[in-house]
Design an enzyme around this catalytic site. Structure first.
Site, PDB file in Angstrom:
ATOM      1  N   CYS A   1     108.718 -27.040 -33.388  1.00 15.07           N
ATOM      2  CA  CYS A   1     109.746 -26.521 -32.483  1.00 15.07           C
ATOM      3  C   CYS A   1     109.113 -25.920 -31.235  1.00 15.07           C
ATOM      4  O   CYS A   1     108.561 -24.814 -31.275  1.00 15.07           O
ATOM      5  CB  CYS A   1     110.593 -25.476 -33.209  1.00 15.07           C
ATOM      6  SG  CYS A   1     111.786 -24.681 -32.131  1.00 15.07           S
TER       7      CYS A   1
ATOM      8  N   CYS B   1     110.838 -22.664 -30.012  1.00 15.15           N
ATOM      9  CA  CYS B   1     110.556 -21.477 -30.825  1.00 15.15           C
ATOM     10  C   CYS B   1     109.124 -20.981 -30.617  1.00 15.15           C
ATOM     11  O   CYS B   1     108.880 -19.779 -30.558  1.00 15.15           O
ATOM     12  CB  CYS B   1     110.715 -21.762 -32.318  1.00 15.15           C
ATOM     13  SG  CYS B   1     112.038 -22.865 -32.752  1.00 15.15           S
ATOM     14  N   ASP B   2     108.175 -21.905 -30.530  1.00 15.60           N
ATOM     15  CA  ASP B   2     106.769 -21.506 -30.650  1.00 15.60           C
ATOM     16  C   ASP B   2     105.911 -21.748 -29.412  1.00 15.60           C
ATOM     17  O   ASP B   2     104.752 -21.322 -29.384  1.00 15.60           O
ATOM     18  CB  ASP B   2     106.130 -22.249 -31.844  1.00 15.60           C
ATOM     19  CG  ASP B   2     106.815 -21.886 -33.160  1.00 15.60           C
ATOM     20  OD1 ASP B   2     107.328 -20.751 -33.250  1.00 15.60           O
ATOM     21  OD2 ASP B   2     106.843 -22.717 -34.072  1.00 15.60           O
TER      22      ASP B   2
END
Ligand code: NAP
Length: 329
Positions: free
Chosen positions: A135, A138-139
């Site tokens: 992701c 997200c990261d």
């Protein structure tokens, strides 16, 4: 106390499930969405959606989802966060058993979608969240000024690689062939980006690290040559993002709904092989998996659920005959 029987039980709150809830609500059907984790499905891990009609310039997946969720609420859809573990679909009243409760409905719309496929190499599972991710939204931020590698050559890999150039000092796409699968417009963005490089004809065969990702082995599938890529000493780590396709979330329906390679087979009107059970979105066998096609599926499924409840539904010929083929093969 008598348990409520909903007109429509919708499994999954991605674009397909949310659109189904919207259309069910507008038809004055009582609808319950059952979502196991969080609203939005895969688009919550999508950095930018620029091919959904009417989406705002550079709109993120979470932003689009938030508006979809609000819209379904306006039309009265209820929602519960629960994981469905059993599906009893053959009777007129369908029963779904979740970890937290049981749900009854006259119809069921399966909109369970798909989840990212792992890269599939030793060391991967131990290093998730420690350098390995699926992701970018997200990261990505964890890899500010570090080296980033993206595995895969489809739309997701190439789009997310472009997004990750915001963070990494260099982003290398590792692809197992010498041409990308992604559509041309997405490819063009990557080829034009000076921070993006490519390792063609290559697969990741191992990921290593003690608490954090430190090394990766990449094999050239044409020459057989293996290269070990190590984190710069100063960095200590680097990022590997796997975008090598999807695995459909259909195991709950094995031996119940007709499927091919894990994707549910429906007719053009989203009917599965069981009357009153419909499928919508990425869980279906289909040629184009996009937010727009998921939303369209959801709308059709809800309208067909309405027709089914009114007792005017046509017999589901294609999915029924596919079931016969499967049973007799
Ligand atoms: P995908 O289209 O299935 O692409 C998967 C990629 O991973 C392919 O390049 C494939 O290589 C590679 N791959 C598969 N297994 C591998 C393995 N074991 N090791 C290394 N590489 C492997 O998946 P996706 O990109 O996640 O897209 C899924 C669906 O969502 C598609 O229908 C896509 O069009 C859609 N999507 C659309 C958009 C958009 O329109 N903006 C954005 C994201 C996703 P090969 O090419 O050699 O098979």
């Amino acid at each position: 106390m008598n348990q409520k029987i909903y007109d429509v039980l919708i499994i999954g709150a991605g674009p397909a499930g949310l659109s189904a809830a919207l259309y069910a609500g507008r038809s004055r059907l009582s609808a319950l969405i059952i979502e196991k984790e969080k609203d939005g499905g895969q688009i919550v891990i999508t950095a930018e959606i620029d091919n959904y009609p009417g989406s705002l310039p550079h709109e993120s997946g979470p932003s689009l989802v938030a508006r979809m969720v609000e819209q379904t609420k306006r039309f009265g859809a209820e929602k519960v966060f629960d994981t469905v573990v059993e599906a009893h679909l053959k009777d007129d009243i369908k029963r779904l058993v979740g970890k937290k409760g049981e749900y009854l409905g006259r119809t069921v719309i399966v909109a369970t979608g798909a989840h990212p496929r792992p890269i599939g190499c030793p060391g991967e599972a131990d290093l998730i969240g420690k350098g390995v991710s699926y992701c970018a939204t997200c990261d990505g931020d964890f890899f500010q000024d570090l080296e980033i590698f993206v595995v895969g050559g489809g739309d997701t890999a190439v789009e997310e690689a472009v997004y990750l150039t915001k963070f990494g000092r260099k982003v290398t796409i590792i692809h197992r062939r010498d041409e990308l699968r992604a559509v041309k417009s997405i490819q063009e963005k990557a080829f034009a980006n000076p921070k993006i490089r490519f390792m063609w004809d290559s697969v990741v065969t191992a990921l290593e690290g003690d608490g954090v990702l430190e090394a990766m082995t990449v094999k050239n599938v044409k020459t057989g040559e293996e290269t070990v890529i190590r984190a710069d000493e100063e960095d200590g780590t680097f990022g590997v993002f796997g975008f090598v396709g999807l695995i459909p979330e259909s195991s709950l329906f094995t031996d119940l709904l007709t499927m091919r390679n894990g994707y549910l087979i429906t007719d053009d009107n989203m009917h599965t092989n069981i009357p009153g059970v419909f499928a919508a979105g990425d869980i279906r066998e289909k040629s184009l998996r996009q937010v727009i096609t998921a939303a369209a599926d959801g709308a059709i499924a809800a309208m067909e659920a309405n027709t089914y409840i009114e007792g005017t539904c046509l017999v589901n010929e294609p999915a029924a005959s596919a079931e016969k083929e499967r049973v007799h093969s």
